[in-house]
Scaffold this motif. Structure first.
Motif, PDB file in Angstrom:
ATOM      1  N   ILE A 165     -25.354  54.736 -28.402  1.00 37.62           N
ATOM      2  CA  ILE A 165     -24.265  54.837 -29.248  1.00 37.62           C
ATOM      3  C   ILE A 165     -24.171  53.920 -30.178  1.00 37.62           C
ATOM      4  CG2 ILE A 165     -21.568  54.453 -28.951  1.00 37.62           C
ATOM      5  CD1 ILE A 165     -21.796  55.903 -26.269  1.00 37.62           C
ATOM      6  N   ASP A 166     -24.377  52.485 -30.151  1.00 38.00           N
ATOM      7  CA  ASP A 166     -24.647  51.411 -30.859  1.00 38.00           C
ATOM      8  C   ASP A 166     -25.396  51.673 -32.028  1.00 38.00           C
ATOM      9  OD1 ASP A 166     -22.434  50.097 -29.357  1.00 38.00           O
ATOM     10  OD2 ASP A 166     -23.799  48.841 -28.385  1.00 38.00           O
ATOM     11  N   TYR A 167     -26.767  52.254 -31.470  1.00 36.08           N
ATOM     12  CA  TYR A 167     -27.820  52.580 -32.483  1.00 36.08           C
ATOM     13  C   TYR A 167     -27.291  53.652 -33.597  1.00 36.08           C
ATOM     14  CZ  TYR A 167     -32.107  54.251 -34.355  1.00 36.08           C
ATOM     15  OH  TYR A 167     -33.173  54.486 -35.140  1.00 36.08           O
ATOM     16  N   TYR A 168     -26.745  54.686 -33.094  1.00 32.41           N
ATOM     17  CA  TYR A 168     -26.273  55.762 -34.111  1.00 32.41           C
ATOM     18  C   TYR A 168     -25.172  55.504 -34.927  1.00 32.41           C
ATOM     19  CZ  TYR A 168     -28.883  59.554 -31.888  1.00 32.41           C
ATOM     20  OH  TYR A 168     -29.904  60.558 -31.359  1.00 32.41           O
ATOM     21  N   GLU A 169     -24.022  54.384 -34.280  1.00 31.31           N
ATOM     22  CA  GLU A 169     -23.045  53.964 -35.273  1.00 31.31           C
ATOM     23  C   GLU A 169     -23.781  53.163 -36.251  1.00 31.31           C
ATOM     24  OE1 GLU A 169     -19.075  51.783 -34.491  1.00 31.31           O
ATOM     25  OE2 GLU A 169     -20.723  50.817 -33.564  1.00 31.31           O
TER      26      GLU A 169
END
Length: 506
Positions: free
Chosen positions: A413-417
């Motif tokens: 999730i952090d990567y995509y954001e």
């Protein structure tokens, strides 16, 4: 209007994530991707022909983690309806998948077209369209028919004609419904990584000759397939065609390494872009010069980088309707000190640069040994492409994170954001005309030499269960929420059961 109220409300509460508007432009499209050998299985179903990954994984199981192979993979050959269901659950605008050349043409040549292969892809395409999802189709994602490999594969100049014949069959069968085509996925992996290391199919190590011959033949194959669409199919079907390049971003480790970083970018990006996207065509001059000099030093009478004739330059130049970019990772580059071990790496040319490659000290590692996170790299790469080749349309055709699994994948999730924020900055501040974003991957799959040990999926797949059940991760809910709201201004799910942002509540 609702999102604007949410932003104002959160600002009053002092919640930082929604004090900025991270909304995507109108018309921006979100998708997810897969590839035939990595998900389909059914490796010998009906009349399907054998391909190089079938043979390589069976002949050299010791090279692949846990001796895994793609014989069954995600069983998408039988579970294509579930794949469409997942794409619909996410709310995808498009789904990128690849055709298996040997499933459609069992001999590799166009003398025999499989009815079973045709039916399989028709079912998938028609099912996607019925669900309101556009198919984005890749003709070649690494799985060359074995009979063609036995004739030399990508090092045989006849491959360009064989590939064009295959493209004609695919365009004829599916072109009335498929409007975005990618001819070849990641030529730098097909050629450089495969022939530099020998640890990818076809398992041949020939860094100076095989890799460079392959590079030229891949570019010619793409160009002929593009010209074919342009002359015989475009007026009927009005689609778009390009190829997908895997691009690693390089930044100078010090101010003295700027020129070296530029050469590294030309080596990885330019070799597969300059012939197609530049105004003059041909190899990047700095790479052509470097290769000629190094070849002479090694005693060759001519460069190991095969030259283009003027006719070939004109054939290849301009064969695109957009730039398709796969991006995962970046590197710092610096000049090697005396006696220091220099970079050979996976890509050709680095062994001759007297350079050292490394990740930044604060870059997060991932489950893949080659993969470090550096979100600004994706923006830097897009800006470089725009500056060098012009103000064209761009699509991100792969981007995602390697993990070791688990449903509560907050790291993904952090990567995509973080990467999507960089893309929005590229759109807003750099004027990059980016229209599509593709998450890699829809579900866990066979990740080449990592087998099933590394997970990229928005959906977890249980490879121990013969039915290959798929379960959405927390990141699937997050991505669905982004798509639904067309914005990053959404609440992140705390775990895989938190459907707040993905569905009802927002």
């Amino acid at each position: 209007m609702f999102l604007q109220r949410v932003v104002v409300f959160c600002a009053l509460l002092g919640v930082s994530w929604c004090t900025e508007d991270w909304t995507f432009p109108e018309g921006f499209k979100f998708g997810a991707a897969s590839a035939s050998y990595q998900v389909e299985g059914g490796w010998n179903a009906k009349d399907k022909g054998e391909n190089i990954w079938d043979r390589f994984s069976h002949a050299h199981p010791e090279i692949i983690k846990n001796s895994d192979n793609g014989d069954v993979a995600c069983d998408s050959y039988n579970q294509w309806e579930r794949d469409i269901e997942m794409a619909k659950e996410l709310g995808l605008d498009f789904y990128r998948f690849s055709l298996s050349w040997s499933r459609l043409l069992p001999t590799g040549l166009d003398n025999y077209v499989s009815e079973d292969g045709t039916a399989y892809y028709n079912n998938l395409i028609n099912g996607l369209l019925a669900a309101g999802i556009q198919p984005m189709v890749t003709l070649y994602h690494w799985d060359l028919p074995l009979p063609l490999q036995e004739l030399g594969g990508w090092t045989n100049p006849l491959i360009a004609d064989w590939f064009t014949d295959y493209a004609r069959v695919a365009y004829s069968l599916f072109g009335d419904r498929v409007k975005i085509w990618l001819t070849i996925n990641e030529p730098i992996v097909i050629c450089d990584v495969a022939y530099n290391t020998g640890v990818l199919a076809p398992g041949i190590r020939s860094p100076e000759h095989g890799a460079n011959i392959c590079t030229k033949n891949v570019l010619l194959s793409h160009a002929k397939a593009y010209r074919l669409y342009d002359t015989e199919f475009r007026s009927r079907y009005h689609g778009e065609v390009s190829l997908a390049n895997q691009l690693v971003w390089f930044e100078p480790a010090t101010a003295d390494d700027k020129e070296l970083a530029e050469i590294a970018i030309e080596n990885v990006t330019g070799r597969y872009s300059h012939p197609i996207f530049s105004k003059e065509g041909g190899w990047p001059p700095v790479i052509e010069k470097m290769m000629a000099e190094r070849s002479k030093e090694k005693g060759y009478s001519k460069s190991v980088l095969p030259p283009f004739t003027q006719e070939e330059k004109e054939l290849i130049r301009g064969t695109y309707d957009f730039y398709a970019m796969n991006h995962y990772t970046s590197r710092l580059i610096r000049k090697a000190k005396e006696g220091e071990h220099t970079a050979t790496w996976y890509f050709g040319g680095f062994r001759d640069m007297n350079a050292v490659l490394s990740p930044g000290s604060d870059w997060k590692p991932t489950a893949s040994t080659w993969f470090y996170q550096y979100p600004p790299g994706i923006r830097g790469q897009l800006v470089w492409l725009k500056e060098h080749y012009g103000d064209m349309k761009f699509m991100i055709t792969e981007n995602g994170l390697a993990t070791f699994g688990g449903l509560n994948d907050q790291d993904r999730i952090d990567y995509y954001e973080s990467y999507l924020k960089q893309l929005l900055l590229a759109i807003r501040e750099d004027g990059v005309k980016l229209t599509h974003y593709t998450a890699w991957t829809l579900m866990d799959n066979f990740e080449w030499t990592d087998g099933y040990s590394v997970k990229y999926g928005l959906y977890e797949v249980d490879f121990e269960d013969p039915k290959r059940p798929r379960v959405p991760r927390a990141s699937a809910h997050y991505y669905a929420s982004i798509i639904k709201n067309h914005s990053l201004n959404v609440v992140k799910p705390k775990n895989e059961n938190d459907r707040l942002t993905a569905r009802e509540e927002l």
